[in-house]
Design an enzyme around this catalytic site. Structure first.
Site, PDB file in Angstrom:
ATOM      1  CD  GLU A  25      43.139 -32.185  -3.359  1.00 34.18           C
ATOM      2  OE1 GLU A  25      43.228 -33.396  -3.600  1.00 34.18           O
ATOM      3  OE2 GLU A  25      42.064 -31.553  -3.393  1.00 34.18           O
ATOM      4  NE  ARG A  64      35.587 -37.140   5.564  1.00 39.37           N
ATOM      5  CZ  ARG A  64      36.012 -36.375   4.576  1.00 39.37           C
ATOM      6  NH1 ARG A  64      35.397 -35.248   4.308  1.00 39.37           N
ATOM      7  NH2 ARG A  64      37.055 -36.716   3.871  1.00 39.37           N
TER       8      ARG A  64
HETATM    9  C1  5GW Z   1      38.459 -39.313   8.580  1.00 39.36           C
HETATM   10  C2  5GW Z   1      37.426 -38.395   8.574  1.00 39.36           C
HETATM   11  C3  5GW Z   1      37.441 -37.375   7.670  1.00 39.36           C
HETATM   12  C4  5GW Z   1      38.473 -37.301   6.745  1.00 39.36           C
HETATM   13  C5  5GW Z   1      39.526 -38.228   6.761  1.00 39.36           C
HETATM   14  C6  5GW Z   1      39.521 -39.227   7.687  1.00 39.36           C
HETATM   15  C7  5GW Z   1      40.570 -40.237   7.678  1.00 39.36           C
HETATM   16  C8  5GW Z   1      41.492 -40.285   6.632  1.00 39.36           C
HETATM   17  C9  5GW Z   1      40.656 -41.248   8.677  1.00 39.36           C
HETATM   18  O1  5GW Z   1      39.916 -41.309   9.678  1.00 39.36           O
HETATM   19  N1  5GW Z   1      41.613 -42.225   8.582  1.00 39.36           N
HETATM   20  C10 5GW Z   1      42.483 -42.241   7.524  1.00 39.36           C
HETATM   21  O2  5GW Z   1      43.311 -43.159   7.445  1.00 39.36           O
HETATM   22  N2  5GW Z   1      42.462 -41.243   6.583  1.00 39.36           N
HETATM   23  C11 5GW Z   1      43.455 -41.286   5.503  1.00 39.36           C
HETATM   24  O3  5GW Z   1      43.524 -40.036   4.857  1.00 39.36           O
HETATM   25  C12 5GW Z   1      43.051 -42.311   4.442  1.00 39.36           C
HETATM   26  O4  5GW Z   1      44.190 -42.838   3.806  1.00 39.36           O
HETATM   27  C13 5GW Z   1      42.262 -41.452   3.491  1.00 39.36           C
HETATM   28  O5  5GW Z   1      42.105 -42.036   2.215  1.00 39.36           O
HETATM   29  C14 5GW Z   1      43.096 -40.177   3.492  1.00 39.36           C
HETATM   30  C15 5GW Z   1      42.369 -38.892   3.039  1.00 39.36           C
HETATM   31  O6  5GW Z   1      41.084 -38.820   3.598  1.00 39.36           O
HETATM   32  P1  5GW Z   1      39.812 -38.982   2.664  1.00 39.36           P
HETATM   33  O7  5GW Z   1      40.068 -40.117   1.709  1.00 39.36           O
HETATM   34  O8  5GW Z   1      38.571 -39.093   3.483  1.00 39.36           O
HETATM   35  O9  5GW Z   1      39.805 -37.607   1.886  1.00 39.36           O
HETATM   36  P2  5GW Z   1      39.098 -37.266   0.504  1.00 39.36           P
HETATM   37  O10 5GW Z   1      39.819 -36.042   0.015  1.00 39.36           O
HETATM   38  O11 5GW Z   1      39.249 -38.439  -0.445  1.00 39.36           O
HETATM   39  O12 5GW Z   1      37.643 -37.005   0.799  1.00 39.36           O
END
Ligand code: 5GW
Ligand code: MN
Length: 254
Positions: free
Chosen positions: A203, A251
């Site tokens: 980002e 997480r």
């Molecule tokens: C797992 C743990 C922490 C942060 C991201 C992940 C994770 C993200 C994952 O295990 N698997 C995954 O497919 N992602 C992808 O990255 C998803 O499409 C997710 O929507 C994107 C961004 O991670 P987010 O949504 O947790 O981040 P924020 O900024 O919305 O909190």
């Protein structure tokens, strides 16, 4: 308010087709993908040809959802990085490669979304040459609060900017999204060589890209609203909403 039918008509005349990319790696697949896809079938660019590209390390677990005519779903296997920051950042590399190897000649636009969200109503009005989203947490805050990367050693470093963009949704023509993805990927790799990581990962780099290369279409926070925010009375129609965060469950390392 605009008339969504006019946009649809224009795009139907032009035979516009759209690729939607989404990553569902590890536990994010079970937690979010089904809601993402079933709500997209009801509320994302209805009436236009849309192909979902699901990137996952668990291809056999992708839900078999029923697709409307002109809609298609493709599953692409990707590696699962052990650090979540890398799961998030590697999306840029994969998107860039897919545009070259698969999307070229098949689609006019590509949209790239986080999986942890649910569609309510997004139509072809959101299409544009280069589409960025104003982050719902920052749209009403002064610039000083924007969480740009502030480390001069990172390629994402920026002293000031105009908006704080949300990487949970971006899109545009193949050419523009390719340029964005390459910029972010190369910056991420250069940071790795220099042993730095930008504050908000991909980002931060996306914010730098859109500061240097202005988007042609700016989507309001309606297009990615968090229902936990207090100032929802200003939002007439939440068009895409954040799914509840399950950070404690998702997480923590296995
Ligand atoms: C797992 C743990 C922490 C942060 C991201 C992940 C994770 C993200 C994952 O295990 N698997 C995954 O497919 N992602 C992808 O990255 C998803 O499409 C997710 O929507 C994107 C961004 O991670 P987010 O949504 O947790 O981040 P924020 O900024 O919305 O909190
Ligand atoms: Mn997310």
């Amino acid at each position: 308010m605009f008339d969504p039918k006019l946009y649809d008509k224009k795009h139907q005349e032009r035979n516009t087709s759209v690729a939607l990319t989404v990553f569902a790696v590890g536990r994010y697949l079970d937690a979010y993908l089904n809601t993402f896809l079933t709500s997209a079938e009801k509320h994302f660019m209805i009436g236009l040809p849309v192909t979902y590209y699901v990137f996952t390390d668990l291809p056999e677990k992708v839900p078999k959802i029923e697709l409307a005519p002109q809609r298609d779903l493709k599953v692409v296997t990707v590696q699962r990085y052990s650090r979540w920051q890398d799961i998030s950042m590697m999306r840029m590399k994969v998107i860039s490669e897919m545009i070259d190897m698969e999307f070229e000649g098949k689609f006019n636009y590509v949209f790239c979304l986080d999986v942890d969200q649910e569609f309510k109503k997004i139509g072809s009005e959101a299409l544009g040459e280069s589409v960025a989203l104003v982050h719902s947490y920052f749209f009403n805050l002064p610039k000083e609060k924007f969480t740009y990367d502030k480390n001069p050693k990172s390629k994402a470093y920026m002293e000031t900017g105009d908006y704080y963009y949300h990487a949970a949704l971006f899109g545009g023509s193949l050419q523009n999204v390719k340029a964005l993805a390459d910029f972010c990927h190369l910056s991420i790799m250069e940071d790795k060589l220099n042993e730095v990581e930008a504050l908000w990962h991909d980002e931060s780099h996306l914010n730098k890209y859109f500061w240097l290369n202005k988007p042609s279409r700016l989507l309001s926070p309606e297009y990615c609203w968090d229902n936990n925010l207090p100032d929802g009375r200003n939002i007439l129609l939440a068009r895409l909403v954040w799914a509840p965060k399950q950070y404690d469950k998702l997480r923590t390392r296995k």
